[in-house]
Scaffold this active site. Structure first.
Site, PDB file in Angstrom:
ATOM      1  N   PHE A 123       0.876  -1.177   0.000  1.00 58.65           N
ATOM      2  CA  PHE A 123       0.000   0.000   0.000  1.00 58.65           C
ATOM      3  C   PHE A 123       0.911   1.224   0.000  1.00 58.65           C
ATOM      4  CE2 PHE A 123      -2.497   3.068   2.686  1.00 58.65           C
ATOM      5  CZ  PHE A 123      -3.670   3.117   1.956  1.00 58.65           C
ATOM      6  N   GLU A 127       4.482   9.527   1.737  1.00 60.78           N
ATOM      7  CA  GLU A 127       5.640  10.085   1.032  1.00 60.78           C
ATOM      8  C   GLU A 127       6.533  10.807   2.054  1.00 60.78           C
ATOM      9  OE1 GLU A 127       4.160  12.523  -2.144  1.00 60.78           O
ATOM     10  OE2 GLU A 127       3.170  10.813  -3.113  1.00 60.78           O
ATOM     11  N   TRP A 156       8.375   4.343   3.581  1.00 57.81           N
ATOM     12  CA  TRP A 156       7.879   3.424   4.630  1.00 57.81           C
ATOM     13  C   TRP A 156       6.844   2.462   4.085  1.00 57.81           C
ATOM     14  CZ3 TRP A 156       7.056   8.383   7.843  1.00 57.81           C
ATOM     15  CH2 TRP A 156       8.290   8.845   8.296  1.00 57.81           C
ATOM     16  N   THR A 158       5.501  -0.912   3.573  1.00 55.14           N
ATOM     17  CA  THR A 158       5.568  -2.280   4.096  1.00 55.14           C
ATOM     18  C   THR A 158       5.458  -3.264   2.927  1.00 55.14           C
ATOM     19  OG1 THR A 158       4.555  -1.574   6.164  1.00 55.14           O
ATOM     20  CG2 THR A 158       4.443  -3.920   5.675  1.00 55.14           C
ATOM     21  N   ARG A 242      -6.980  -0.388  10.140  1.00 50.01           N
ATOM     22  CA  ARG A 242      -6.726  -0.059  11.550  1.00 50.01           C
ATOM     23  C   ARG A 242      -7.254  -1.151  12.481  1.00 50.01           C
ATOM     24  NH1 ARG A 242      -7.891   6.312  10.153  1.00 50.01           N
ATOM     25  NH2 ARG A 242      -5.764   6.647   9.391  1.00 50.01           N
ATOM     26  N   LEU A 337       9.682  -9.520  34.487  1.00 51.20           N
ATOM     27  CA  LEU A 337      10.860 -10.374  34.306  1.00 51.20           C
ATOM     28  C   LEU A 337      12.132  -9.727  34.853  1.00 51.20           C
ATOM     29  CD1 LEU A 337       8.826 -11.786  32.192  1.00 51.20           C
ATOM     30  CD2 LEU A 337      10.922 -12.547  31.074  1.00 51.20           C
ATOM     31  N   GLU A 362      -0.452   3.204  10.092  1.00 54.21           N
ATOM     32  CA  GLU A 362      -1.890   3.246   9.759  1.00 54.21           C
ATOM     33  C   GLU A 362      -2.605   4.346  10.556  1.00 54.21           C
ATOM     34  OE1 GLU A 362      -4.038   0.122   8.274  1.00 54.21           O
ATOM     35  OE2 GLU A 362      -2.306  -1.052   7.665  1.00 54.21           O
ATOM     36  N   GLY A 363      -1.864   5.439  10.770  1.00 55.37           N
ATOM     37  CA  GLY A 363      -2.399   6.584  11.504  1.00 55.37           C
ATOM     38  C   GLY A 363      -1.898   6.574  12.947  1.00 55.37           C
ATOM     39  N   SER A 365      -1.484   7.652  16.977  1.00 56.57           N
ATOM     40  CA  SER A 365      -2.529   7.784  18.014  1.00 56.57           C
ATOM     41  C   SER A 365      -3.170   9.163  17.941  1.00 56.57           C
ATOM     42  CB  SER A 365      -1.918   7.575  19.402  1.00 56.57           C
ATOM     43  OG  SER A 365      -1.571   6.216  19.563  1.00 56.57           O
TER      44      SER A 365
HETATM   45  N1  CAA Z   1     -13.981   6.923   4.517  1.00 56.67           N
HETATM   46  C1  CAA Z   1     -14.247   7.427   3.283  1.00 56.67           C
HETATM   47  N2  CAA Z   1     -13.943   8.696   2.937  1.00 56.67           N
HETATM   48  C2  CAA Z   1     -13.367   9.464   3.879  1.00 56.67           C
HETATM   49  C3  CAA Z   1     -13.063   9.014   5.172  1.00 56.67           C
HETATM   50  C4  CAA Z   1     -13.402   7.687   5.480  1.00 56.67           C
HETATM   51  N3  CAA Z   1     -13.146   7.172   6.679  1.00 56.67           N
HETATM   52  N4  CAA Z   1     -12.484  10.006   5.867  1.00 56.67           N
HETATM   53  C5  CAA Z   1     -12.421  11.059   5.041  1.00 56.67           C
HETATM   54  N5  CAA Z   1     -12.946  10.721   3.844  1.00 56.67           N
HETATM   55  C6  CAA Z   1     -13.109  11.592   2.675  1.00 56.67           C
HETATM   56  C7  CAA Z   1     -13.873  12.842   3.024  1.00 56.67           C
HETATM   57  O1  CAA Z   1     -15.266  12.649   2.913  1.00 56.67           O
HETATM   58  C8  CAA Z   1     -13.364  13.812   1.991  1.00 56.67           C
HETATM   59  O2  CAA Z   1     -13.986  13.525   0.761  1.00 56.67           O
HETATM   60  P1  CAA Z   1     -14.440  14.693  -0.242  1.00 56.67           P
HETATM   61  O3  CAA Z   1     -13.194  15.411  -0.634  1.00 56.67           O
HETATM   62  O4  CAA Z   1     -15.085  13.973  -1.358  1.00 56.67           O
HETATM   63  O5  CAA Z   1     -15.381  15.559   0.540  1.00 56.67           O
HETATM   64  C9  CAA Z   1     -11.899  13.402   1.840  1.00 56.67           C
HETATM   65  O6  CAA Z   1     -11.816  12.026   2.258  1.00 56.67           O
HETATM   66  C10 CAA Z   1     -10.962  14.234   2.671  1.00 56.67           C
HETATM   67  O7  CAA Z   1     -11.348  14.113   4.010  1.00 56.67           O
HETATM   68  P2  CAA Z   1     -10.832  15.076   5.159  1.00 56.67           P
HETATM   69  O8  CAA Z   1     -11.110  16.486   4.775  1.00 56.67           O
HETATM   70  O9  CAA Z   1     -11.349  14.564   6.441  1.00 56.67           O
HETATM   71  O10 CAA Z   1      -9.264  14.888   5.066  1.00 56.67           O
HETATM   72  P3  CAA Z   1      -8.140  15.576   5.934  1.00 56.67           P
HETATM   73  O11 CAA Z   1      -7.091  16.011   4.991  1.00 56.67           O
HETATM   74  O12 CAA Z   1      -8.706  16.537   6.914  1.00 56.67           O
HETATM   75  O13 CAA Z   1      -7.461  14.394   6.781  1.00 56.67           O
HETATM   76  C11 CAA Z   1      -6.951  12.447   7.965  1.00 56.67           C
HETATM   77  C12 CAA Z   1      -7.921  13.222   7.058  1.00 56.67           C
HETATM   78  C13 CAA Z   1      -7.865  11.645   8.874  1.00 56.67           C
HETATM   79  C14 CAA Z   1      -6.012  13.286   8.795  1.00 56.67           C
HETATM   80  C15 CAA Z   1      -6.168  11.532   7.002  1.00 56.67           C
HETATM   81  O14 CAA Z   1      -5.254  12.274   6.220  1.00 56.67           O
HETATM   82  C16 CAA Z   1      -5.463  10.421   7.712  1.00 56.67           C
HETATM   83  O15 CAA Z   1      -6.062   9.416   8.065  1.00 56.67           O
HETATM   84  N6  CAA Z   1      -4.109  10.567   7.918  1.00 56.67           N
HETATM   85  C17 CAA Z   1      -3.319   9.495   8.414  1.00 56.67           C
HETATM   86  C18 CAA Z   1      -2.702   8.752   7.264  1.00 56.67           C
HETATM   87  C19 CAA Z   1      -2.409   7.343   7.603  1.00 56.67           C
HETATM   88  O16 CAA Z   1      -3.099   6.683   8.376  1.00 56.67           O
HETATM   89  N7  CAA Z   1      -1.360   6.793   6.980  1.00 56.67           N
HETATM   90  C20 CAA Z   1      -1.055   5.438   7.134  1.00 56.67           C
HETATM   91  C21 CAA Z   1      -0.146   5.010   6.041  1.00 56.67           C
HETATM   92  S1  CAA Z   1      -0.339   3.343   5.580  1.00 56.67           S
HETATM   93  C22 CAA Z   1       0.446   2.399   6.696  1.00 56.67           C
HETATM   94  O17 CAA Z   1       0.880   2.817   7.716  1.00 56.67           O
HETATM   95  C23 CAA Z   1       0.507   0.969   6.313  1.00 56.67           C
HETATM   96  C24 CAA Z   1       1.589   0.194   7.021  1.00 56.67           C
HETATM   97  O18 CAA Z   1       2.682   0.130   6.564  1.00 56.67           O
HETATM   98  C25 CAA Z   1       1.258  -0.580   8.195  1.00 56.67           C
END
Ligand code: CAA
Length: 389
Positions: A123, A127, A156, A158, A242, A337, A362-363, A365
């Site tokens: 996934f 960046e 990063w 995975t 998550r 331990l 995956e985000g 805390s």
């Molecule tokens: N489901 C569907 N759509 C969603 C949603 C959800 N849960 N949450 C938001 N959206 C949509 C919104 O409706 C919006 O859509 P429109 O533009 O059509 O209106 C769009 O997404 C943007 O939403 P927000 O305005 O809420 O977005 P934001 O910029 O304010 O931020 C955030 C949202 C929650 C901070 C998000 O950026 C986020 O989750 N950040 C963390 C990123 C993350 O978790 N990265 C993990 C990387 S992968 C990983 O770690 C894998 C690994 O190796 C283990």
């Protein structure tokens, strides 16, 4: 309310536990020490149906439900959290979104090799300058001859060194710099070049890389979902992912608890077993209670997802609580331990190192709290924009 697992869920849990105890756990310390990615293991897991637990049989999966998949992740992570994250990202963050958002042709083409474990999935969202603020990503997909030419850097990632299929997010609308101009693409290994393998605090049996996509041309059949609407795919993928990370944290904490409990019943001090001292009893009581609480949150979120009900808030709560609990309780396991816990002679120091990342990927805390707060306060996007002026 029903707290019993079904016969099928118990069967998958038992099958995974048996395999993990015999074939994974005995090697986990060596894989950690040698930073070895056990590639052949995933072929074997594929043979058992564990690389596509909740993927329908017609697409090469085991056809079980999402909770069965969560139970399998918990058991794998209890044996080796690196194996846990490899399967979690492969399934939740690559296979399932292709299944959910793909056309019939895309599902038939990309899902079976993933679900059977012949290929690993990755996934690629994050960046160097777009982590928590995922919507600001810069990897560009420029329209060209009915397809796109993609260029950019991802960090990063995975499974990056071993994956055959990448779910990659890129900006298709160059006039925007927010989440609205982003699209999702399914790429193959030949579209990407790994530039660096990360050295980490823990999860040493998993692969985490930096990669570049250089001038890679893809046809329209590589676009997942609608153009410029890919950020929703990323977010809904993470909603499910998550829950998987919560299960991983749960598995790590369970392993730490098992080790601490066994040690407390063996180790003697001041003429009795240390399990006879209230200081140790209370630690074990807190561990058992918090592990139960995390498990209930995680299974509830999994149940909601399986039922097709909203689970953004519940998944974030499960991940937030389970990950912080795992960090706290793996530290307590070391404390029980004592000096031995700080050495490589026992596995609890590895659990402690492995647990920490569950509070980050995956985000973080902080992002989980943001997602939960927006949900409980009923803040819709428009209101948030108004609030920000
Ligand atoms: N489901 C569907 N759509 C969603 C949603 C959800 N849960 N949450 C938001 N959206 C949509 C919104 O409706 C919006 O859509 P429109 O533009 O059509 O209106 C769009 O997404 C943007 O939403 P927000 O305005 O809420 O977005 P934001 O910029 O304010 O931020 C955030 C949202 C929650 C901070 C998000 O950026 C986020 O989750 N950040 C963390 C990123 C993350 O978790 N990265 C993990 C990387 S992968 C990983 O770690 C894998 C690994 O190796 C283990």
């Amino acid at each position: 309310m029903e707290f019993e697992l079904t016969a099928e869920q118990r069967e998958i849990q038992a099958l995974t536990r048996e395999f993990a105890e015999a074939e994974i756990e005995p090697h986990a310390a060596a894989w950690d020490r040698e930073h070895r990615f056990p590639r052949e293991l995933f072929t074997r897991l594929g043979g058992l149906g564990l690389m596509g637990v909740c993927v329908p049989e017609e697409y090469g999966g085991a056809g079980a439900d999402f909770l069965s998949y969560v139970l399998a992740l918990e058991e794998l992570s209890r044996a080796d959290a690196g194996v846990g994250v490899t399967v979690a990202v492969h399934t939740s963050a690559c296979t399932l979104p292709i299944l959910a958002w793909g056309t019939d042709e895309q599902r038939a083409r990309f899902v079976p090799p993933l679900a059977r474990g012949e290929q690993l999935g990755a996934f690629a969202l994050t960046e160097p300058e777009a982590g928590s603020d995922a919507g600001s990503l810069r990897t560009a997909a420029a329209a060209e001859g009915g397809g796109w030419r993609i260029d950019g850097r991802k960090q990063w990632i995975t499974n990056g060194s071993h994956a055959g299929t990448f779910l990659l997010f890129a900006r298709t609308d160059p006039t925007r710099d927010d989440s609205r101009g982003v699209s999702a693409f399914v790429l193959d290994a030949e579209h990407v070049r790994v530039t660096r393998e990360e050295e980490k605090l823990g999860l040493n049996s998993s692969s985490t890389v930096d990669l570049v996509v250089e001038d890679a041309f893809v046809e329209r059949d590589r676009l997942l979902g609608e153009e410029n609407r890919g950020f929703r795919i990323a977010m809904s993928t993470l909603d499910g992912g998550r829950i998987g990370i919560a299960a991983q944290a749960l598995g790590i904490a369970q392993a730490a608890y098992d080790a601490a409990r066994a040690y407390a019943l063996e180790r003697r001090a001041f003429g009795s077993r240390i399990a006879d001292f209230q200081a140790i009893q209370w630690k074990l009581a807190d561990m058992a209670t918090e592990i139960d609480a995390a498990r209930l949150l995680t299974y509830r979120a999994a149940w909601l997802k399986q039922a097709g009900r909203p689970h953004t808030e519940e998944g974030a709560k499960a991940k937030l609580y389970a990950s912080e609990m795992a960090r706290r309780q793996t530290a307590e396991a070391i404390q029980i331990l004592g000096g031995y816990g700080y050495t490589k002679e026992f596995p609890v120091e590895r659990y402690y190192r492995d647990a920490k990342i569950t509070e980050i990927y995956e985000g973080t805390s902080e992002i989980q709290r943001l997602v939960i707060a927006r949900s409980v306060l009923g803040l819709r996007q428009q209101e948030r924009m108004l609030a920000q002026g």
